[in-house]
Write an enzyme that holds these catalytic residues in place. Structure first.
Site, short mmCIF file in Angstrom:
data_model
loop_
_atom_site.label_atom_id
_atom_site.label_comp_id
_atom_site.label_asym_id
_atom_site.label_seq_id
_atom_site.Cartn_x
_atom_site.Cartn_y
_atom_site.Cartn_z
N CYS A 186 0.82 -1.21 0.00
CA CYS A 186 0.00 0.00 0.00
C CYS A 186 0.86 1.26 0.00
O CYS A 186 1.66 1.49 0.91
CB CYS A 186 -0.92 0.02 1.22
SG CYS A 186 -1.97 1.50 1.25
N ARG A 190 -0.30 4.79 2.91
CA ARG A 190 -0.34 4.53 4.35
C ARG A 190 -0.07 5.75 5.25
O ARG A 190 -0.13 5.65 6.47
CB ARG A 190 0.65 3.42 4.71
CG ARG A 190 0.19 2.04 4.30
CD ARG A 190 1.26 0.99 4.62
NE ARG A 190 2.23 0.87 3.53
CZ ARG A 190 3.34 0.15 3.63
NH1 ARG A 190 3.65 -0.46 4.76
NH2 ARG A 190 4.15 0.07 2.59
N TRP A 218 -9.49 6.00 -1.02
CA TRP A 218 -9.88 6.61 -2.28
C TRP A 218 -8.93 6.07 -3.35
O TRP A 218 -7.93 5.42 -3.04
CB TRP A 218 -9.83 8.15 -2.20
CG TRP A 218 -8.59 8.71 -1.60
CD1 TRP A 218 -7.36 8.86 -2.21
CD2 TRP A 218 -8.44 9.17 -0.24
NE1 TRP A 218 -6.48 9.40 -1.33
CE2 TRP A 218 -7.11 9.60 -0.12
CE3 TRP A 218 -9.29 9.25 0.87
CZ2 TRP A 218 -6.60 10.12 1.06
CZ3 TRP A 218 -8.79 9.75 2.05
CH2 TRP A 218 -7.47 10.19 2.13
N GLU A 236 -4.83 3.49 -11.00
CA GLU A 236 -5.54 2.21 -10.85
C GLU A 236 -6.64 2.09 -11.91
O GLU A 236 -6.88 1.02 -12.48
CB GLU A 236 -6.19 2.10 -9.48
CG GLU A 236 -5.21 2.17 -8.31
CD GLU A 236 -5.94 2.06 -6.99
OE1 GLU A 236 -6.35 0.94 -6.64
OE2 GLU A 236 -6.08 3.08 -6.30
C1 HEM Z 1 -6.68 6.35 1.70
C2 HEM Z 1 -6.23 6.20 0.48
C3 HEM Z 1 -5.51 4.97 -0.01
C4 HEM Z 1 -4.84 4.93 -1.19
C5 HEM Z 1 -4.69 6.08 -2.20
C6 HEM Z 1 -4.30 3.60 -1.34
C7 HEM Z 1 -3.58 3.17 -2.46
C8 HEM Z 1 -3.31 1.86 -2.72
C9 HEM Z 1 -2.93 1.34 -4.02
C10 HEM Z 1 -2.78 2.16 -5.29
C11 HEM Z 1 -2.72 0.02 -3.88
C12 HEM Z 1 -2.29 -0.97 -4.98
C13 HEM Z 1 -3.61 -1.55 -5.50
C14 HEM Z 1 -3.45 -2.32 -6.80
O1 HEM Z 1 -2.44 -2.11 -7.48
O2 HEM Z 1 -4.36 -3.10 -7.09
C15 HEM Z 1 -2.97 -0.31 -2.49
C16 HEM Z 1 -2.83 -1.59 -1.97
C17 HEM Z 1 -3.28 -1.94 -0.70
N1 HEM Z 1 -3.86 -1.09 0.24
FE1 HEM Z 1 -4.00 0.92 0.11
N2 HEM Z 1 -4.60 2.85 -0.24
C18 HEM Z 1 -5.37 3.64 0.59
C19 HEM Z 1 -5.95 3.25 1.77
C20 HEM Z 1 -5.92 1.96 2.29
C21 HEM Z 1 -6.66 1.51 3.47
C22 HEM Z 1 -7.61 2.39 4.29
C23 HEM Z 1 -6.33 0.21 3.67
C24 HEM Z 1 -6.77 -0.74 4.76
C25 HEM Z 1 -7.23 -0.32 5.94
C26 HEM Z 1 -5.39 -0.17 2.61
C27 HEM Z 1 -4.82 -1.43 2.46
C28 HEM Z 1 -4.18 -1.86 1.33
C29 HEM Z 1 -3.78 -3.25 1.10
C30 HEM Z 1 -3.96 -4.42 2.08
C31 HEM Z 1 -3.21 -3.30 -0.18
C32 HEM Z 1 -2.62 -4.55 -0.89
C33 HEM Z 1 -3.76 -5.33 -1.51
C34 HEM Z 1 -3.30 -6.66 -2.08
O3 HEM Z 1 -2.27 -7.19 -1.58
O4 HEM Z 1 -4.00 -7.18 -2.98
N3 HEM Z 1 -5.15 0.91 1.79
N4 HEM Z 1 -3.33 0.83 -1.80
N1 LIG Z 2 -7.21 2.57 -3.66
C1 LIG Z 2 -7.40 1.37 -3.36
N2 LIG Z 2 -7.01 0.39 -4.23
C2 LIG Z 2 -6.79 -0.94 -3.93
C3 LIG Z 2 -6.20 -1.32 -2.73
C4 LIG Z 2 -6.00 -2.69 -2.47
C5 LIG Z 2 -6.36 -3.65 -3.40
C6 LIG Z 2 -6.94 -3.24 -4.59
C7 LIG Z 2 -7.36 -4.28 -5.59
N3 LIG Z 2 -6.14 -4.85 -6.13
C8 LIG Z 2 -6.34 -6.03 -6.91
C9 LIG Z 2 -6.02 -5.75 -8.35
C10 LIG Z 2 -6.08 -7.02 -9.14
C11 LIG Z 2 -4.64 -7.53 -9.11
C12 LIG Z 2 -3.80 -6.32 -8.93
N4 LIG Z 2 -4.71 -5.22 -8.52
C13 LIG Z 2 -7.16 -1.91 -4.86
C14 LIG Z 2 -8.03 0.97 -2.09
C15 LIG Z 2 -8.94 -0.04 -1.84
C16 LIG Z 2 -9.31 -0.09 -0.48
C17 LIG Z 2 -8.67 0.85 0.29
S1 LIG Z 2 -7.68 1.80 -0.67
#
Ligand code: HEM
Ligand SMILES: N=C(Nc1cccc(CNC[C@@H]2CCCN2)c1)c1cccs1
Length: 368
Positions: A66, A69, A243, A248
């Site tokens: 993420c 954070r 958000w 994405e």
């Molecule tokens: C507040 C604005 C936030 C932004 C802009 C953001 C942005 C992102 C982005 C761009 C990704 C990569 C997603 C992808 O490539 O599919 C990501 C992954 C992730 N985010 Fe954040 N995030 C935010 C908040 C949060 C929150 C609130 C949580 C949990 C409480 C969180 C937990 C995670 C997790 C667990 C992943 C990895 C998901 C995976 O392994 O599939 N994020 N975030």
């Molecule tokens: N901005 C966000 N994007 C996000 C975060 C975690 C996971 C995902 C979904 N990821 C799965 C896809 C499919 C494979 C690679 N990306 C989106 C957020 C989702 C929930 C909180 S922030």
């Protein structure tokens, strides 16, 4: 169920960390004994509300993939551990969306439903996000293999249709129903009311024809298929939202050839030379698509962030963590944005990536 037991070591480790990071909670001795005794007697233990809130925020802080954070302390946690039926999970998920959307001023929220326990598994949401667009596989014929909508959701769409969903308009942006499994019952379907779904219609700041494409995307990304793991306790339904970062939507969801595959269409409409890779038409089409996303969300007053700003914020977060004496785990391959990577500061450094707890764990799909 017999044989269910939470790890005592993970539980006590979490409690110690909670008291260490929250000195106002006092000394851990009594709580450590109580948790150990509960696990030995019942196979599990119940987090206090402060422990649950802290655990959820630290799970976010430990999410090495993420980039967002910096604001980990501001996560709002909705304690819905007493919710166990599919219908209630659906109703609370809809309330989550309404509260998180907040008229466009999106708030990071998590709703925690019942954990897995000795009395059986907690409820599970089969959708990977609360809002997902259907992907309709076109039956055989000349269009065989085609998908109308989001191909990433074709399997879930088939599951919903098999469970009795009658489909939406049949168009490319139909929102799927929630597919929720509770107790040992088969999964049930629940439509998400339109009033709970904020969408942005995409237009381009310089090209009026862009709006005619009828492209749109939903405002709130809410991940619903990961298990929140805190002190050995697994919460399989703990949807969380933030958000979007524009890439994405503009660099992946609408651009990937295995998703909406819009770059060739946009390259043509932009009058680019799509016969030569060297014209970099793909790159130019992707930039314009991302500009349209950021422009449209901002014009509609819906929160969104760009990958340059978010990269800078993430490095600020890392510095804060180092000053707090903590390691900030990061996965370079996910932190670096999917476009213009080396134009962002997160590209030009490496990261440690220890697998810390609490965290969010990916689990295998219950359908396929
Ligand atoms: C507040 C604005 C936030 C932004 C802009 C953001 C942005 C992102 C982005 C761009 C990704 C990569 C997603 C992808 O490539 O599919 C990501 C992954 C992730 N985010 Fe954040 N995030 C935010 C908040 C949060 C929150 C609130 C949580 C949990 C409480 C969180 C937990 C995670 C997790 C667990 C992943 C990895 C998901 C995976 O392994 O599939 N994020 N975030
Ligand atoms: N901005 C966000 N994007 C996000 C975060 C975690 C996971 C995902 C979904 N990821 C799965 C896809 C499919 C494979 C690679 N990306 C989106 C957020 C989702 C929930 C909180 S922030």
């Amino acid at each position: 169920k017999k044989g269910f037991r939470v790890s005592e070591d993970e539980a006590l480790e979490f409690i110690r960390t909670f008291y260490a990071e929250n000195p106002e909670a006092g000394s851990p001795g009594e709580r450590l004994r109580e948790v150990r005794d509960d696990i030995r007697r019942t196979g599990t233990y119940r987090h206090t509300v402060p422990e649950l809130e802290y655990g959820a925020r630290v799970a976010w802080r430990n999410s090495s993939r993420c980039i967002g954070r910096l604001y980990w302390r501001s996560l709002r946690v909705r304690d819905r551990r007493d919710v166990t039926t599919a219908a209630e999970v659906a109703a609370e998920s809809v309330r989550h969306l309404r509260g998180a959307t907040n008229g466009g001023r999106i708030r990071p929220v998590m709703t925690v439903f019942a954990p897995d326990g000795p009395d059986g598994p907690g409820p599970r949401i089969w959708n990977d996000q609360l809002i997902r667009y259907a992907g309709y596989r076109v039956p055989s014929g000349e269009e065989a293999g085609e998908v109308i909508g989001d191909p990433a959701n074709a399997d879930l769409t088939e599951v919903a249709l098999a469970l009795g969903w009658t489909g939406g308009t049949g168009g490319p942006f139909d929102v799927l129903p929630l597919v929720i499994e509770a107790g040992h019952e088969p999964p049930e379907l629940f439509e998400v009311p339109r009033s709970a779904i904020r969408e942005v219609r995409l237009r381009h700041p310089d090209h009026p024809w862009f709006a005619e494409l009828g492209l749109r995307w939903h405002a709130v990304p809410a991940v619903s298929d990961m298990t929140l793991e805190i002190g050995g306790v697994g919460y399989p339904a703990a949807p969380f939202n933030g958000w979007y970062m524009g890439t994405e939507i503009g660099a992946r969801n609408l651009a990937d050839s295995g998703r909406y595959d819009l770059l060739p269409i946009l390259g043509g409409l932009l009058g680019l030379d799509t016969t030569s890779e060297a014209s970099l038409w793909r790159d130019r089409a992707m930039v314009e698509l991302n500009r349209a996303v950021l422009y449209s969300f901002a014009e509609d007053g819906v929160a969104i962030t760009d990958h340059h700003t978010e990269a800078r914020r993430f490095l600020a977060h890392m510095e804060k963590e180092e000053r707090a004496g903590r390691v900030c785990p990061a996965d370079w391959t996910w932190i670096v944005p999917p476009m213009s990577g080396s134009a962002t500061p997160v590209f030009h450094r490496l990261y440690d990536n220890p697998d810390l707890r609490p965290n969010f764990l990916r689990r295998e799909r219950p359908y396929g």
